[in-house]
Design a protein around this motif. Structure first.
Motif, PDB file in Angstrom:
ATOM      1  N   VAL A 221       0.839  -1.203   0.000  1.00 48.92           N
ATOM      2  CA  VAL A 221       0.000   0.000   0.000  1.00 48.92           C
ATOM      3  C   VAL A 221       0.874   1.254   0.000  1.00 48.92           C
ATOM      4  CG1 VAL A 221      -1.590   1.380   1.399  1.00 48.92           C
ATOM      5  CG2 VAL A 221      -2.051  -1.049   1.028  1.00 48.92           C
ATOM      6  N   LYS A 222       1.957   1.227   0.759  1.00 47.32           N
ATOM      7  CA  LYS A 222       2.860   2.384   0.792  1.00 47.32           C
ATOM      8  C   LYS A 222       3.467   2.655  -0.583  1.00 47.32           C
ATOM      9  CE  LYS A 222       4.103   2.181   5.697  1.00 47.32           C
ATOM     10  NZ  LYS A 222       5.206   1.995   6.683  1.00 47.32           N
ATOM     11  N   GLU A 223       3.847   1.589  -1.297  1.00 48.77           N
ATOM     12  CA  GLU A 223       4.398   1.779  -2.643  1.00 48.77           C
ATOM     13  C   GLU A 223       3.321   2.271  -3.601  1.00 48.77           C
ATOM     14  OE1 GLU A 223       6.733   1.957  -6.065  1.00 48.77           O
ATOM     15  OE2 GLU A 223       7.157   2.157  -3.924  1.00 48.77           O
ATOM     16  N   LEU A 224       2.104   1.787  -3.425  1.00 46.95           N
ATOM     17  CA  LEU A 224       0.988   2.273  -4.236  1.00 46.95           C
ATOM     18  C   LEU A 224       0.787   3.770  -4.023  1.00 46.95           C
ATOM     19  CD1 LEU A 224      -1.609   1.949  -5.964  1.00 46.95           C
ATOM     20  CD2 LEU A 224      -2.791   1.324  -3.845  1.00 46.95           C
ATOM     21  N   GLU A 225       0.796   4.193  -2.771  1.00 45.08           N
ATOM     22  CA  GLU A 225       0.617   5.614  -2.460  1.00 45.08           C
ATOM     23  C   GLU A 225       1.768   6.442  -3.024  1.00 45.08           C
ATOM     24  OE1 GLU A 225      -1.892   5.513   1.715  1.00 45.08           O
ATOM     25  OE2 GLU A 225       0.265   5.101   1.793  1.00 45.08           O
ATOM     26  N   ARG A 226       2.969   5.887  -2.995  1.00 44.94           N
ATOM     27  CA  ARG A 226       4.114   6.607  -3.560  1.00 44.94           C
ATOM     28  C   ARG A 226       3.948   6.786  -5.070  1.00 44.94           C
ATOM     29  NH1 ARG A 226       8.547   6.571  -6.334  1.00 44.94           N
ATOM     30  NH2 ARG A 226       7.983   4.540  -7.199  1.00 44.94           N
ATOM     31  N   CYS A 227       3.549   5.708  -5.765  1.00 48.60           N
ATOM     32  CA  CYS A 227       3.323   5.807  -7.212  1.00 48.60           C
ATOM     33  C   CYS A 227       2.224   6.827  -7.518  1.00 48.60           C
ATOM     34  CB  CYS A 227       2.952   4.441  -7.785  1.00 48.60           C
ATOM     35  SG  CYS A 227       4.315   3.248  -7.853  1.00 48.60           S
ATOM     36  N   TYR A 228       1.217   6.863  -6.679  1.00 49.01           N
ATOM     37  CA  TYR A 228       0.129   7.830  -6.853  1.00 49.01           C
ATOM     38  C   TYR A 228       0.664   9.257  -6.741  1.00 49.01           C
ATOM     39  CZ  TYR A 228      -4.121  10.475  -5.740  1.00 49.01           C
ATOM     40  OH  TYR A 228      -5.134  11.407  -5.724  1.00 49.01           O
ATOM     41  N   ARG A 229       1.539   9.487  -5.767  1.00 51.73           N
ATOM     42  CA  ARG A 229       2.109  10.825  -5.607  1.00 51.73           C
ATOM     43  C   ARG A 229       2.991  11.200  -6.794  1.00 51.73           C
ATOM     44  NH1 ARG A 229       2.675   8.916  -0.245  1.00 51.73           N
ATOM     45  NH2 ARG A 229       4.894   8.455  -0.593  1.00 51.73           N
ATOM     46  N   VAL A 230       3.661  10.214  -7.370  1.00 53.75           N
ATOM     47  CA  VAL A 230       4.480  10.476  -8.560  1.00 53.75           C
ATOM     48  C   VAL A 230       3.606  10.893  -9.731  1.00 53.75           C
ATOM     49  CG1 VAL A 230       5.990   9.402 -10.290  1.00 53.75           C
ATOM     50  CG2 VAL A 230       6.370   8.964  -7.858  1.00 53.75           C
ATOM     51  N   GLY A 231       2.410  10.276  -9.835  1.00 52.63           N
ATOM     52  CA  GLY A 231       1.512  10.640 -10.927  1.00 52.63           C
ATOM     53  C   GLY A 231       0.685   9.511 -11.500  1.00 52.63           C
TER      54      GLY A 231
END
Length: 355
Positions: free
Chosen positions: A125-135
């Motif tokens: 989930v943390k990596e998903l949220e990071r990818c979301y912040r990237v775009g």
């Protein structure tokens, strides 16, 4: 005398024809239509298009710029790049494509690294949220052909399916972030059948086949059930079953799911050859589910690819073959979809999901 010569000629040509039939290999069979009927060349889509299923085929700025020119030629306003990727690899793809503002939407995968370890869901989930912040705007293409979720990179999740309890936090978070999930389940039904003289898809069997003898593999119906379970248990998350959920042999299967679940859509990518041979049934399906279907390609970025998909959707052309894109022996037929359906299929349904 004449009768004797006739018998000899008949015997000679009969044997020659028989030998020719026996010597033609199935893999070399490439029929050409004999019918002198109208051929429609589609130069541009009738209405603006959002391609909801493509991949990062272009890897350089020059290739992307050429792709955009092709998109412009055929009226493709935006293309969704299903990257499969997470981590630095996703970031690099995003950085390449995001420079062309408004032309591409980049989706990420899930990171399954350590999926059998305690606490994996929280890390994912943390990596998903990071990818979301990237775009990242969505997830895809996830893929399960029976052995588990193996499409996302860098790790294949053998034995874990989309309805696994470990996936629940990820699927829920996608709903909270407004990230649709594009998922590939199963394969065309002929791939599960014996490779024999009765197999209708045998032309592709040397390249595409499901080994049903593998231990613990889920077959077609079981995979459709995993999809339904995930969609049902996550009403706040939008799912896109790509390739008609590989139910082109029986569209009523995906039709039932589309009727039942408001949060489920289907994309039509890479299943043109499987549905164009049955144009009347397929057209009726498009008419019934016109609010739940999405245009997609998943077949590269060549001009001929776009031309073929548009020809199938927009025209009423009959009995034509496209060996370069599809390796089937089936003739194809245009669906002749009406304007209202085309507008939804090409653009309006996608805008409900990505805006």
């Amino acid at each position: 005398m004449y009768k004797k010569i006739s018998i000899i000629l008949f015997t000679f040509f009969g044997v020659t024809i028989s030998n020719a039939q026996e010597n033609i290999l199935l893999k070399d069979y490439s029929p050409k239509s004999i019918y002198k009927i109208p051929i429609t060349v589609i130069e541009k889509a009738k209405f603006p298009v959002i391609d909801m299923h493509s991949h990062p085929y272009a890897t350089t700025d020059a290739e992307i710029e050429q792709w955009i020119k092709t998109m412009d030629k055929f009226g493709i306003e935006k293309t969704t790049i299903l990257s499969y990727q997470t981590g630095k690899k996703f970031d690099s793809i995003y950085n390449v494509y995001s420079k062309y503002e408004g032309r591409f939407e980049i989706w990420c995968g899930f990171d399954y690294t350590g999926y059998n370890e305690k606490g994996w869901s929280e890390k994912a989930v943390k990596e998903l949220e990071r990818c979301y912040r990237v775009g990242a705007k969505g997830i895809g293409e996830l893929g399960d052909k029976g052995e588990g979720l193996v499409y996302s990179k860098p790790t294949k999740a053998y034995g874990m399916h989309i309805d696994d309890d470990r996936m629940k936090p990820l699927l829920k978070k996608c709903g909270e972030l407004g990230m649709p999930i594009n998922i590939h389940v199963a394969e065309p039904y002929w791939m599960y059948e014996p490779i024999d003289i009765h197999n209708d898809g045998l032309m592709n069997a040397s390249d595409w086949k499901i080994d049903t003898s593998k231990e613990n593999i889920l077959l077609h119906a079981a995979l459709i059930k995993t999809l339904e379970n995930a969609v049902k248990e996550n009403p706040g998350t939008t799912f896109i079953a790509c390739h008609f959920a590989n139910c082109s042999y029986d569209l009523s299967i995906i039709g039932r799911l589309l009727e039942t679940y408001d949060n489920l859509y289907a994309d039509i990518s890479a299943r043109y050859a499987e549905t164009a041979p049955i144009p009347r049934y397929t057209k009726a399906f498009y008419e019934k589910f016109q609010d739940k279907l999405l245009y997609g390609t998943d077949m590269g970025m060549e001009p001929s690819m776009y031309e073929t998909t548009l020809r199938i959707l927009e025209t009423e052309d009959e009995h034509f073959y496209e060996k370069e894109l599809f390796n089937y022996h089936w003739p194809l037929y245009g669906l002749g979809l009406g304007d209202t359906i085309l507008k939804k299929l090409y653009y309006e349904n996608a805008k409900k999901i990505i805006d």
